[in-house]
Design a protein around this motif. Structure first.
Motif, PDB file in Angstrom:
ATOM      1  N   VAL A  13       1.176   4.226  -2.888  1.00  0.00           N
ATOM      2  CA  VAL A  13       1.170   5.587  -2.598  1.00  0.00           C
ATOM      3  C   VAL A  13       1.896   6.666  -3.292  1.00  0.00           C
ATOM      4  CG1 VAL A  13       0.713   7.544  -0.822  1.00  0.00           C
ATOM      5  CG2 VAL A  13      -0.559   5.255  -0.457  1.00  0.00           C
ATOM      6  N   ILE A  69      -7.650   1.825  -5.551  1.00  0.00           N
ATOM      7  CA  ILE A  69      -7.366   0.422  -5.051  1.00  0.00           C
ATOM      8  C   ILE A  69      -8.323  -0.541  -5.832  1.00  0.00           C
ATOM      9  CG2 ILE A  69      -7.755  -1.351  -2.984  1.00  0.00           C
ATOM     10  CD1 ILE A  69      -6.527   0.985  -1.281  1.00  0.00           C
ATOM     11  N   TRP A  86      -8.287   6.640  -1.305  1.00  0.00           N
ATOM     12  CA  TRP A  86      -7.766   5.241  -1.586  1.00  0.00           C
ATOM     13  C   TRP A  86      -8.667   4.810  -2.685  1.00  0.00           C
ATOM     14  CZ3 TRP A  86     -11.187   1.265  -0.560  1.00  0.00           C
ATOM     15  CH2 TRP A  86     -12.332   1.560   0.354  1.00  0.00           C
ATOM     16  N   ALA A 117      -4.975   1.783   4.324  1.00  0.00           N
ATOM     17  CA  ALA A 117      -5.087   2.082   3.307  1.00  0.00           C
ATOM     18  C   ALA A 117      -5.401   3.650   3.187  1.00  0.00           C
ATOM     19  CB  ALA A 117      -5.790   1.403   2.523  1.00  0.00           C
ATOM     20  N   GLU A 118      -6.435   3.901   3.846  1.00  0.00           N
ATOM     21  CA  GLU A 118      -7.009   5.441   3.986  1.00  0.00           C
ATOM     22  C   GLU A 118      -6.267   6.212   4.654  1.00  0.00           C
ATOM     23  OE1 GLU A 118     -11.292   7.719   5.702  1.00  0.00           O
ATOM     24  OE2 GLU A 118     -10.865   5.653   6.093  1.00  0.00           O
ATOM     25  N   ILE A 148       0.784  -1.188  -0.118  1.00  0.00           N
ATOM     26  CA  ILE A 148      -0.055   0.091   0.012  1.00  0.00           C
ATOM     27  C   ILE A 148       0.828   1.154  -0.017  1.00  0.00           C
ATOM     28  CG2 ILE A 148      -1.547   1.312   1.363  1.00  0.00           C
ATOM     29  CD1 ILE A 148      -2.756  -1.382   2.374  1.00  0.00           C
ATOM     30  N   PHE A 187      -3.239   6.591   1.939  1.00  0.00           N
ATOM     31  CA  PHE A 187      -3.419   7.384   0.785  1.00  0.00           C
ATOM     32  C   PHE A 187      -3.588   8.815   1.301  1.00  0.00           C
ATOM     33  CE2 PHE A 187      -3.633   3.539  -1.321  1.00  0.00           C
ATOM     34  CZ  PHE A 187      -3.293   3.750  -2.899  1.00  0.00           C
TER      35      PHE A 187
END
Length: 331
Positions: free
Chosen positions: A209, A282, A278, A267-268, A205, A271
């Protein structure tokens, strides 16, 4: 933190991995001489890249880091090396540690991760060396056991990797109880860093980014976004490993933050740190799903905090930012 006795010697299996490299730095800073086992490969430089910051070769009399070609699948090599080095402490970090890969390579995973541990324990017994042994256990041993998981939670592994680690864990207990060895297992929950392998979800991840922000790619493909994990910072977790071997008694501990997050949460955060959404980048890919999922791993670190004073300081949201910044810099 407890001070080390200058002049100690440590042996690390898996020294070229994430944890091995951070542990090496920690021990060298405490005055240890460190020996590490490195698997033979066509390119030694590539294998030792995580050690670049510490692996130097000044005057031989000042050198305190030594790498030995070998493998935990070679019992004879382990016996001979332990007899030669006579380490005060041994850290067994060697493993095939990728859970999804363990479904594709179950026999190899068992040979390295499970049998490797018992070969090491037997090598210590056969060599007659008085040493303290740390076995790297894992939260994956808990599998579907309901969280929060602690030292009393029954194991229910859901992958060949988890099964192999249960074998290694109980082998360590057995050698401690049978032969009076100072042998302990640290049940580490997920711990990450900029040195995490690029196929592991957190690093996948954060690397995405950095690359998306730089315009080098647009999408990253992931599996189960709903999996809940307890993510900590690897440099702190190796401190816990060291502390466990300084303790008066051999005791197994859960090493965790106690703070859960989903893959989606991580992930949030990652990103968002770059000002990206995200959801724009994704996509789901079923190839990254496990045949048997582990829904929730959340550790209870109360025992290790109470008995040896270790506590996590970096939690998953700050960890995401640290890793994104490192991957930005790497570009």
């Amino acid at each position: 933190m407890t001070a080390a006795t200058p002049g100690k010697t440590a042996l690390i299996t898996g020294i070229t991995g994430q944890d091995g490299s951070y542990l090496t730095e920690l021990l060298l800073a405490k005055g240890y001489t460190v020996h590490g086992i490195v698997r033979h490969a066509s390119s030694l430089i590539a294998n030792t890249s995580r050690l670049d910051a510490v692996y130097q070769d000044p005057h031989e009399s000042e050198r305190r880091l030594f790498l030995h070609k070998g493998d935990v699948t070679d019992a004879g090599m382990l016996v001979n090396l332990i007899r030669d080095v006579r380490p005060d402490e041994i850290y067994n970090l060697a493993a095939q540690s990728h859970v999804r890969v363990s479904f594709d390579l179950p026999e190899y995973t068992a040979n390295v991760t499970a049998l490797g541990a018992i070969r090491l324990l037997e090598a210590v017994r056969a060599s007659g060396i008085d040493t303290r042994i740390y076995q790297a256990s894992t939260s994956e041993m808990f599998g579907t056991a309901p969280p929060p998981q602690d030292e009393t939670t029954p194991f229910h592994p859901r992958s060949p990797y988890g099964v192999a680690k249960v074998y290694a864990h109980w082998a360590t207990v057995n050698y401690r109880e049978s032969y009076g060895m100072f042998a302990v297992s640290g049940i580490s929950f997920n711990h990450e860093s900029p040195r995490r392998g690029e196929t592991f979800v957190t690093r996948k991840i954060t690397r995405a980014v950095a690359r998306i922000e730089a315009g080098l790619e647009k999408k990253v493909f992931l599996g189960n976004m709903d999996a809940v994990r307890d993510w900590g910072y690897a440099p702190e977790y190796v401190e816990a490993m060291w502390l466990m071997l300084q303790h008066d008694e051999p005791v197994d501990y859960v090493i965790a933050t106690g703070r859960p997050a989903t893959v989606r949460d991580f992930a949030e955060a990652a990103f968002g740190h770059a000002g990206l959404d995200w959801r724009d980048h994704i996509e789901h890919d079923e190839r990254y799903e496990r045949p048997a999922e582990v829904p929730e791993l959340i550790g209870n670190p109360a025992k290790i905090a109470r008995e040896i004073g270790w506590r996590a300081r970096v939690h998953w949201d700050e960890l995401a930012r640290i890793m994104v910044d490192a991957d930005r810099k790497a570009l």
